[in-house]
Scaffold this active site. Structure first.
Site, PDB file in Angstrom:
ATOM      1  N   ASP A  42     -28.515 108.013  15.565  1.00 19.28           N
ATOM      2  CA  ASP A  42     -28.926 108.113  14.172  1.00 19.28           C
ATOM      3  C   ASP A  42     -27.913 107.349  13.330  1.00 19.28           C
ATOM      4  O   ASP A  42     -27.080 106.613  13.856  1.00 19.28           O
ATOM      5  CB  ASP A  42     -29.088 109.577  13.732  1.00 19.28           C
ATOM      6  CG  ASP A  42     -27.776 110.348  13.725  1.00 19.28           C
ATOM      7  OD1 ASP A  42     -26.703 109.747  13.963  1.00 19.28           O
ATOM      8  OD2 ASP A  42     -27.803 111.564  13.469  1.00 19.28           O
ATOM      9  N   ASP A  71     -20.140 111.421  12.135  1.00 22.54           N
ATOM     10  CA  ASP A  71     -19.803 110.955  10.796  1.00 22.54           C
ATOM     11  C   ASP A  71     -18.319 111.122  10.512  1.00 22.54           C
ATOM     12  O   ASP A  71     -17.710 110.297   9.832  1.00 22.54           O
ATOM     13  CB  ASP A  71     -20.631 111.707   9.749  1.00 22.54           C
ATOM     14  CG  ASP A  71     -21.869 110.915   9.325  1.00 22.54           C
ATOM     15  OD1 ASP A  71     -21.717 109.733   8.973  1.00 22.54           O
ATOM     16  OD2 ASP A  71     -22.971 111.468   9.363  1.00 22.54           O
ATOM     17  N   GLU A 129     -17.961 116.889   7.688  1.00 17.82           N
ATOM     18  CA  GLU A 129     -18.078 115.636   8.425  1.00 17.82           C
ATOM     19  C   GLU A 129     -17.398 114.462   7.719  1.00 17.82           C
ATOM     20  O   GLU A 129     -17.541 113.316   8.138  1.00 17.82           O
ATOM     21  CB  GLU A 129     -19.552 115.297   8.658  1.00 17.82           C
ATOM     22  CG  GLU A 129     -20.361 115.184   7.377  1.00 17.82           C
ATOM     23  CD  GLU A 129     -21.847 115.012   7.614  1.00 17.82           C
ATOM     24  OE1 GLU A 129     -22.255 114.808   8.767  1.00 17.82           O
ATOM     25  OE2 GLU A 129     -22.607 115.101   6.632  1.00 17.82           O
ATOM     26  N   ARG A 185     -32.131 119.643   5.440  1.00 19.51           N
ATOM     27  CA  ARG A 185     -30.961 118.833   5.129  1.00 19.51           C
ATOM     28  C   ARG A 185     -31.372 117.758   4.140  1.00 19.51           C
ATOM     29  O   ARG A 185     -32.164 116.871   4.454  1.00 19.51           O
ATOM     30  CB  ARG A 185     -30.360 118.209   6.392  1.00 19.51           C
ATOM     31  CG  ARG A 185     -29.102 117.393   6.069  1.00 19.51           C
ATOM     32  CD  ARG A 185     -28.230 117.101   7.273  1.00 19.51           C
ATOM     33  NE  ARG A 185     -28.824 116.180   8.215  1.00 19.51           N
ATOM     34  CZ  ARG A 185     -28.158 115.585   9.209  1.00 19.51           C
ATOM     35  NH1 ARG A 185     -26.866 115.836   9.389  1.00 19.51           N
ATOM     36  NH2 ARG A 185     -28.780 114.783  10.045  1.00 19.51           N
TER      37      ARG A 185
END
Length: 722
Positions: A629, A458, A430, A338
Site C-alpha cells: 500500500d 509509515d 506511525e 480510517r
C-alpha cells in the site's frame, strides 16, 4: 456536469451533492440547508487551522534539515536531543495521563483478537470483511500452506482425504488444548450432546465433561443431537458444528463437520492508504459503502466456482444456554473507518473562496453522516451496541494535531446533532513526532481514544525522511533490527498501558505482509499478542481465522498486566537512535538493494495510477506476492532518495534500474489483458510517477507519496484511459 452551489457558499461536485441529498440525508432528521450551511461554517473554522499544522510540519523539517547539514551523522546524541527539545519537536511528557473514554463496545475494551484492514472502495472486500467475524478453521487449514502441500498432503483437484484427516486432527488438537475434556480427548469423541449438567461428550463407553464447565455457552438444535455446540475461551467463541449427513460429518465418528472460530473481532474500513481516491466520484464510492455498512445493507456480487451470487451482511448468531435462554452472538466484525490524514485537499468541495477543502475534514463529516444510519435511524445490522462511532485517524504529527482532530470531532457532532463524545478516535502511532510524544498525544484525546497502533511501515518512511540529511540509512532488510524500531514497538504498549488503556481501548500492532505465506504467519505473528497487543492486523478473512488461534494461546489481558507491573522497558532516547550506516556495501549489494526498491515501487505504482488499485498483492522481485500500500511505497521511494542523495548510488544507476525493473513488472503482469506495459516508452503516467517519487523525494512533505500519486492518477483518469 456543473458543480452545485449550496447554502452557505460552498461549491459541491455533482456526485457528492446527489449522494448527500438523495442517499445520506433522507431519514436522518437533518435539514439539508442547515447541513450545508453548517458544513461551510465548519470548514471556514477548521481549514485555516489545518493549514497552520502543515506549515508547522514544514518549519520543523526545515530546521531539522539545517541541523543535519551542520552536524552530519550522529556522533552526539545528547546535543541532538537537546536541539529537538529546543525547537518544540520533542516535548516534555505529562506526568500522569488517565484515559477516561466511556460508552465503548466489548470488541474494543474486553475482547482481544485479529483486526482486518480493507479498502472501503471495494464492496466485495468490505462485505467479506464485515462477515469475517466467524471463519471455518477446517477451510483455513485445508486451503493454506499451514498444512504442508507436499506428498500425500498435496491438495489436488479433488478432495484429498489424507489432507482432510490432517486438518481434522489439528482441529481436535486445538479443542484439546483450549477446551480440554476431563479424563479424555476430543479425538476420541463419538458424539456431542447436552444434558442438565452441560456439555457431554461420549468416547466409547465413557461420558466426558469439559475440564472447565464454564466454557460451555450454549447449543443450537436438539439437546440430544445438536447442530452446534458453542464454547468460549479468552472471550472468543468457537462453534463445534455437527451434521452426520454432511460429507465431512458423515466420515467423522462424532459427526463434526467443521469448527467455526470467532476471528476478525474488529475491522478497519479504509479510506486512506489502501485506496486510490483522487476525486469526488472515488470518494462517494467509499462514503456510500460506509453508509450501507452502517444501515446493514451492503452487498456485493461474487463469482465462485463458476457460480454467481450476492453476498450480504451476516445476521447475528444465536444459541440456547443451559438454562434455556437465548444467547445472541455478534455475527459481524465491529467496524472502524480510517479517514485520511491532514495533508491532502479535495476538489469534491470548494470553500467560500473557491479553494479545495482539506480532505480529512470532508471525511470526518461524510463518514459521520453515514454513521447516523447506525446511531440515529436504526440499522438492521447494528455496528455499535453502545452508540459509538469508531474512527482511525492516521498520520498525525504530535499532540497538537491530535487536539485538532478532537476539536473537529466535537464540531462534527454539533453539526449532526450527535451527543458529545459519540465519535471515538484511534491514534495511529506511525509518525516520529507522535511516537516521541505518544503520552501527550493520548492525553489530548483522553476522553475519546479507543485505539493506538504501531504502523511500522509509515513509521519507517517518516524515520528516513525526517533524518534524510543525517546520512545514508541501513538496508531495508536490516531496518527491523535497528534500536529505534524495537523501542518503538515496546513503548507503544508500555505507554498505552501506563495511560490506562486496559479495559478501555485497543493496543494494536501491524500487518502481516505475505497473504499466501500463512504458515510463516502462524509461526511468527504470535509474538504480537505476547508483546501485549490486544489486536493485530491481518490481510484476509482466512488469515484472521488462523491468527485467532494465537489469542487462544495467549491471555492478552494477563500479559498486559504483567507488563504493567514491570514498568517501561525502553526509553525515548532509544527512539532517537537514527538508522544510519557506514556505506561499506559491495557494488553488488547496492545494486540488489536498488533493484528491490525499484521493482517494489513500480509494481505498486503501476496498479495505483493505471488501475486505481490502492492495495493489492504485488509480486516482489522473487515473485512472492506481498501486500503493498502507500506505506510500503513510501519506504521504497524514500530509501532510494536517501541513497541517491548521499551518493551510495548514482542517478544513472537508478534510472537504468527503474527501466529494467519496469520490464520485470511488465512481465509479471503480462497475463492481465487490461494491463498497459511501461516499456519500451517509459513515458506513461505510472512510470513517471514512480520516477518522481524517487527524484523528487526530498521535496515531498514528510516523504508522503499522495501528492505525486494523486496527480498522475488524476491525469490518467482525465485522459479517459482508465
Amino acid at each position: 456536469m456543473k458543480a452545485h452551489a449550496v447554502p452557505g457558499g460552498l461549491t459541491v461536485a455533482p456526485t457528492l451533492h446527489r449522494f448527500v441529498e438523495v442517499e445520506a440525508l433522507p431519514g436522518t432528521d437533518t435539514d439539508p440547508e442547515a447541513f450545508w450551511t453548517g458544513l461551510a461554517d465548519l470548514i471556514e473554522e477548521f481549514a485555516p487551522r489545518n493549514g497552520d499544522l502543515l506549515t508547522r510540519r514544514r518549519e520543523l523539517q526545515s530546521t531539522i534539515d539545517q541541523w543535519h547539514r551542520r552536524n552530519p551523522g550522529m556522533d552526539d546524541p545528547t546535543s541532538y536531543e537537546r536541539f529537538l527539545r529546543e525547537i518544540g519537536y520533542l516535548l516534555e511528557e505529562p506526568e500522569t495521563v488517565e484515559v477516561v473514554t466511556s460508552g465503548v463496545d466489548d470488541e474494543v475494551t474486553r475482547i482481544a483478537g485479529p483486526q482486518l484492514v480493507v479498502p472501503l472502495l471495494n464492496a466485495r472486500f468490505a462485505t467479506n470483511a464485515v462477515n469475517a467475524r466467524w471463519g471455518s478453521l477446517y477451510d483455513a487449514l485445508y486451503g493454506t500452506d499451514v498444512v504442508p502441500r507436499e506428498g500425500d498432503l498435496a491438495p489436488g483437484r479433488e478432495y484429498n482425504k489424507v489432507r482432510g484427516a490432517e486438518v481434522i486432527s489439528r482441529g481436535r488438537a486445538f479443542l484439546d488444548e483450549h477446551f480440554g475434556l476431563a479424563g479424555g480427548s476430543h479425538a476420541d469423541a463419538t458424539s456431542y450432546f447436552v444434558d442438565s449438567d452441560g456439555l457431554a461428550v461420549t468416547a466409547g463407553d465413557d461420558v466426558l465433561r469439559l475440564a472447565e464447565p464454564g466454557q460451555f455457552v450454549g447449543y443450537r438444535g436438539q439437546v440430544r443431537e445438536p447442530e452446534a455446540v458453542v464454547l468460549v475461551h479468552h472471550g472468543l467463541h468457537v462453534e463445534i458444528r455437527l451434521d452426520r449427513d454432511d460429507a465431512v460429518g458423515a466420515a467423522d465418528p462424532a459427526g463434526v463437520k467443521d469448527l467455526l472460530v470467532e476471528s476478525a473481532v474488529s475491522t478497519i474500513m479504509d479510506l486512506e492508504d489502501s485506496v486510490a481516491a483522487v476525486d469526488a466520484d472515488d470518494k462517494v464510492v467509499g462514503y456510500r459503502n460506509w453508509l450501507q455498512l452502517m444501515e446493514g445493507t451492503l452487498s456485493a456480487e461474487v463469482t465462485k466456482g463458476g457460480r454467481t451470487f450476492t453476498r450480504s451482511m451476516n445476521p447475528d448468531r444465536s444459541c440456547t444456554s443451559l438454562s434455556g435462554e437465548e444467547v445472541i452472538l455478534r455475527g459481524r466484525s465491529l467496524l472502524f473507518v480510517r479517514q485520511v490524514g491532514h495533508l491532502m485537499t479535495t476538489n469534491a468541495v470548494l470553500d467560500r473562496g473557491g479553494h479545495e477543502v482539506p480532505e480529512g475534514i470532508l471525511d470526518a463529516v461524510m463518514t459521520a453522516l453515514g454513521s447516523l444510519r447506525d446511531l440515529r435511524v436504526g440499522s438492521n445490522r447494528p455496528n455499535s451496541l453502545t452508540g459509538a462511532m469508531y474512527v482511525v485517524k492516521p498520520k498525525m504529527h504530535g499532540p497538537e494535531e491530535v487536539a485538532f482532530t478532537v476539536d473537529l470531532f466535537d464540531r462534527v457532532e454539533e453539526l449532526l446533532g450527535l451527543p458529545r463524545l459519540t465519535i471515538k478516535v484511534g491514534i495511529m502511532d506511525e509518525e516520529r513526532r507522535t511516537s516521541l510524544n505518544l503520552k501527550a498525544c493520548i492525553e489530548a484525546a483522553r476522553d475519546r481514544v479507543v485505539f493506538i497502533n504501531t504502523g511500522f511501515l509509515d513509521r519507517t518512511g517518516d524515520e528516513i525522511h525526517t533524518s534524510m540529511l543525517a546520512g545514508p540509512v541501513v538496508r531495508k532488510q536490516d531496518m527491523k533490527r535497528e534500536t529505534w524500531i524495537s523501542a518503538y514497538e515496546d513503548l507503544n504498549v508500555d505507554i498505552g498501558i501506563e495511560c490506562g488503556l486496559l479495559g478501555r481501548a485497543q493496543i494494536g500492532k501491524g500487518m502481516w505482509p505475505a497473504p499466501d505465506s500463512l504458515a510463516a504467519m502462524c509461526d511468527t505473528k504470535i509474538a504480537q499478542p505476547r508483546a501485549g497487543a490486544s489486536c493485530a492486523w491481518v490481510p484476509s478473512p482466512t488469515a484472521a481465522t488462523l491468527h485467532a488461534l494465537h489469542y487462544h494461546q495467549v491471555d492478552v489481558r494477563a500479559t498486559q498486566e504483567k507488563i504493567a507491573a514491570g514498568g517501561r522497558r525502553r526509553n525515548r532516547a532509544e527512539l532517537l537512535r537514527l538508522p544510519l550506516a557506514e556505506p561499506t556495501w559491495t557494488v553488488e549489494e547496492r545494486q540488489r538493494e536498488i533493484e528491490n526498491n525499484c521493482q517494489s515501487l513500480l509494481g505498486y505504482v503501476v496498479r495505483w495510477v493505471d488501475a486505481g488499485v490502492g492495495c493489492s498483492k504485488v509480486p516482489d522481485i522473487t515473485g512472492e506476492p506481498l501486500m503493498e500500500d502507500r506505506a510500503t511505497c513510501r519506504i521504497s521511494a524514500q530509501h532510494l532518495t536517501n541513497w541517491l542523495h548521499h551518493g551510495v548510488v548514482t542517478a544513472d544507476q537508478v534510472e537504468e534500474t527503474l527501466r529494467r525493473m519496469a520490464m520485470v513488472v511488465d512481465q509479471q503482469n503480462a497475463a492481465d489483458p487490461t494491463y498497459t506495459p511501461m516499456a519500451p516508452g517509459f513515458d506513461g503516467e505510472a512510470f513517471q510517477a514512480a520516477r518522481a517519487l524517487v527524484f523528487e523525494g526530498l521535496e515531498q512533505p514528510n516523504g508522503y507519496t499522495e501528492p505525486i500519486l494523486h496527480r498522475h492518477r488524476a491525469h490518467k483518469k482525465a485522459r479517459g484511459t482508465d
